[in-house]
Every structure is written in C-alpha cells, then in structure tokens.
Motif scaffolding. Sequence first.
Motif, PDB file in Angstrom:
ATOM      1  N   THR A  57      83.321   8.846  75.351  1.00 32.64           N
ATOM      2  CA  THR A  57      84.329   9.785  75.807  1.00 32.64           C
ATOM      3  C   THR A  57      85.168  10.304  74.658  1.00 32.64           C
ATOM      4  O   THR A  57      85.580   9.564  73.776  1.00 32.64           O
ATOM      5  N   TYR A  67      72.459  14.465  85.659  1.00 35.56           N
ATOM      6  CA  TYR A  67      73.317  13.410  86.180  1.00 35.56           C
ATOM      7  C   TYR A  67      72.616  12.056  86.077  1.00 35.56           C
ATOM      8  O   TYR A  67      71.392  11.956  86.126  1.00 35.56           O
ATOM      9  N   LYS A  68      73.390  11.001  85.977  1.00 40.74           N
ATOM     10  CA  LYS A  68      72.817   9.667  86.050  1.00 40.74           C
ATOM     11  C   LYS A  68      72.286   9.414  87.459  1.00 40.74           C
ATOM     12  O   LYS A  68      72.776   9.985  88.430  1.00 40.74           O
ATOM     13  N   HIS A  76      84.546  10.222  85.331  1.00 41.58           N
ATOM     14  CA  HIS A  76      83.160   9.765  85.435  1.00 41.58           C
ATOM     15  C   HIS A  76      82.500  10.325  86.696  1.00 41.58           C
ATOM     16  O   HIS A  76      81.334  10.741  86.675  1.00 41.58           O
ATOM     17  N   ASP A 136      82.077  14.172  85.876  1.00 46.20           N
ATOM     18  CA  ASP A 136      81.267  14.535  84.720  1.00 46.20           C
ATOM     19  C   ASP A 136      79.877  13.921  84.745  1.00 46.20           C
ATOM     20  O   ASP A 136      78.896  14.565  84.384  1.00 46.20           O
ATOM     21  N   GLN A 137      79.775  12.673  85.175  1.00 48.77           N
ATOM     22  CA  GLN A 137      78.522  11.939  85.089  1.00 48.77           C
ATOM     23  C   GLN A 137      77.781  11.811  86.421  1.00 48.77           C
ATOM     24  O   GLN A 137      76.559  11.723  86.437  1.00 48.77           O
ATOM     25  N   GLY A 176      75.204   6.437  78.880  1.00 46.35           N
ATOM     26  CA  GLY A 176      76.508   7.036  79.132  1.00 46.35           C
ATOM     27  C   GLY A 176      77.066   7.703  77.897  1.00 46.35           C
ATOM     28  O   GLY A 176      76.534   7.601  76.804  1.00 46.35           O
ATOM     29  N   THR A 177      78.165   8.383  78.089  1.00 48.37           N
ATOM     30  CA  THR A 177      78.748   9.137  76.996  1.00 48.37           C
ATOM     31  C   THR A 177      79.798   8.323  76.272  1.00 48.37           C
ATOM     32  O   THR A 177      80.348   7.369  76.793  1.00 48.37           O
ATOM     33  N   THR A 213      76.895  14.668  77.729  1.00 49.02           N
ATOM     34  CA  THR A 213      78.007  15.064  78.573  1.00 49.02           C
ATOM     35  C   THR A 213      77.519  16.050  79.596  1.00 49.02           C
ATOM     36  O   THR A 213      76.547  16.751  79.393  1.00 49.02           O
ATOM     37  N   ASN A 214      78.237  16.114  80.712  1.00 51.63           N
ATOM     38  CA  ASN A 214      77.878  17.013  81.791  1.00 51.63           C
ATOM     39  C   ASN A 214      78.312  18.426  81.459  1.00 51.63           C
ATOM     40  O   ASN A 214      78.757  18.727  80.370  1.00 51.63           O
TER      41      ASN A 214
END
Length: 328
Positions: free
Chosen positions: A46, A19-20, A119, A122-123, A43-44, A325-326
């Motif tokens: 998307t 995770y961030k 977000h 997932d993040q 970040g990803t 990605t998560n």
Amino acid sequence: MATFRMTEGGVRLSTTFAYKKVKAIPDLGLHALQRDHSSDAAGTQTDQPDSEERTNESCFVTKRPCYTLERAHFINAVKKRSDEKTKVEGYLSICGIVPDRFNLNSPSNIVPLDRTLHHSFDQLGFLIFTCSENTLSTLADLVESENEKYDKLGISRCFDFNNAPLSDAEFEMVLLHPNHLLPKGSTIAMHTLHRSADNTERLIGKLYMIAKDGALREGLDPTSPRFPAFCHTRTENHINPFLVILNAEIAIRRFKRSGDYFNSLCTEYKDLITQTMHLADLLYHPPIVDHAVKTLHLADQAGGAGGTGDGAPEGENEDEDGSGTNAS
C-alpha cells in the motif's frame, strides 16, 4: 493499472488488474464469487501517506481519523511504466476530464480510506464510489452541454474544477456484494462532528448495517434511512468526481459480467448505477474519445472488445515490482 480497452461504446479506460479470488467462508454463510477476471495474484504494497498526513485526514467515507488510513487512487497506471502513465494522463487531458498539469498522483485523484474499505474497494470489488443522485444529474447536464459545444462549434470541453458543481460534489458508496463486506450483521459507522456546550468538538458515530434489501441502512427494515451521501472535507484540491465515475464504470462493467448479482441489488443502488453509467457514457463522448485515440495512437494498444483489459489472466496483473493495484 489503467490501460485502454475497445468496448461497444468505443475506446475506454480499463485496467490490467484482476481482483483476487473471493473464496467461500462456510462458517459465515458466504459463497465464493465466480468471476472471469479473478486471480490469485499477490497483494499490494500500500502506498501510505506519512504519519502527519494521516493524523490530519479522516476516512473519505466514515469520517473517522486514524493512523491506519491508506491512500486510494481512482485512476492509476502500471508502476515503472512512465510511458503508460503519460498516455493515461494525456488521454484524460485531451478528453477534458482533468485540469491542466494533472498527473495521476494529484490530490484530486486520491482519497484516504480505512484499511478494510480500501481493501474491499481496491482488491475485492465489494463496493464502488459514485456521486449522489443530485450530483449525477447536475454533472450529466453540464457534460452534455459541453459535448454539444464540441459537436457544433468544435470547442474543447472546459470545466471549472475549482467551483460548483465539481468542487462540492456529493458522493455515495454502493455495495455490490453487501454481505461479503459486512457479514453476519456487522456494521460500519458514519462519524459526524458535534460541538458540546463547553465548545469541545467530538465525533459521534452512527452505526449502519445491511438491511433486508441489501442496502446499507440504520436498521434491517428496508424503509430505514440509508447510509447518507458524503463530501470530502478538503478546502482545496477537491476530489475530481469525473475520476470517481470512470473508476466506478470499470467496476460496474466487471460486475455486470460476473453473473446475476445486479438483479439482487436494491432499487436505490440500481438507480445510482444506471445514472453513473449514463454520466460515464457522456464523459466518453465518441468524437472526443476518437480525437484522443488518434492523437495518442491508442487504437492498437486498446485491443479488441474481447480483450483482457478489464482484468488480465492470472499472473499478468502485477506491477514490475511484483505488486498490483486495482483500477483505483
């Protein structure tokens, strides 16, 4: 990105993504979250559906259609790593968790989400999706019955994914860090379709906020109605609830390692988490998992129980194209 991890319960799916970092925002009264699997990874990018698909679907949770929906995977693999993707798909297939010809881009593994929810899910790990209490209980009985057949008769698990109780599963959203998701009394709306006297259809939104007990409710009072369970609106390509549970199990494992946050959750969320973990344990039935591990030669890949599969060290959680990605 899905991978494998040796846990006390045997080899289970995990993720290399961390995770961030969640930094403090003093003006909102939010503290930083200290977690052993956080990173400052970029970040990803998307994975967006095309515009036509976006106008035809509504958010999995809020039921609001919009152009900014993003596709969230429940189980994913490292991009440009076809060998890893094939092994994850094979593992799920051998365990009977997915139907024949499943792949990680199958619609049963993907839901459209509002950008903020995507977000946060997932993040940031602010929330998880699981099934409703009734669905969890029904699915647990179903999986337990199939496990008994495997143990006694050696018959592989076989589930009918096109009919109840898998096709009409109800889902719930559990907030692991409620005030980080909706700080300072902010709200989220659940939309329902209403038909007027002139036969015009219209979405009506009802607002929900973080109550005093940390649950998402209609009001601040802990006795007010909680955010309701929801179904997906597809008439085919139903969401596979088993994949939802496996995704939730990864996040719950991380959550319980991250401090004393679990004890701050409301009773309803704790009960849903307990039932979710019970169903996940049934899905990860040791004799079936052992067979999959031996068939796919996964023992070495999963690593030890102290490995980093549940969130790689900083800089190791990116896909080959530089994005990450998560578990979703």
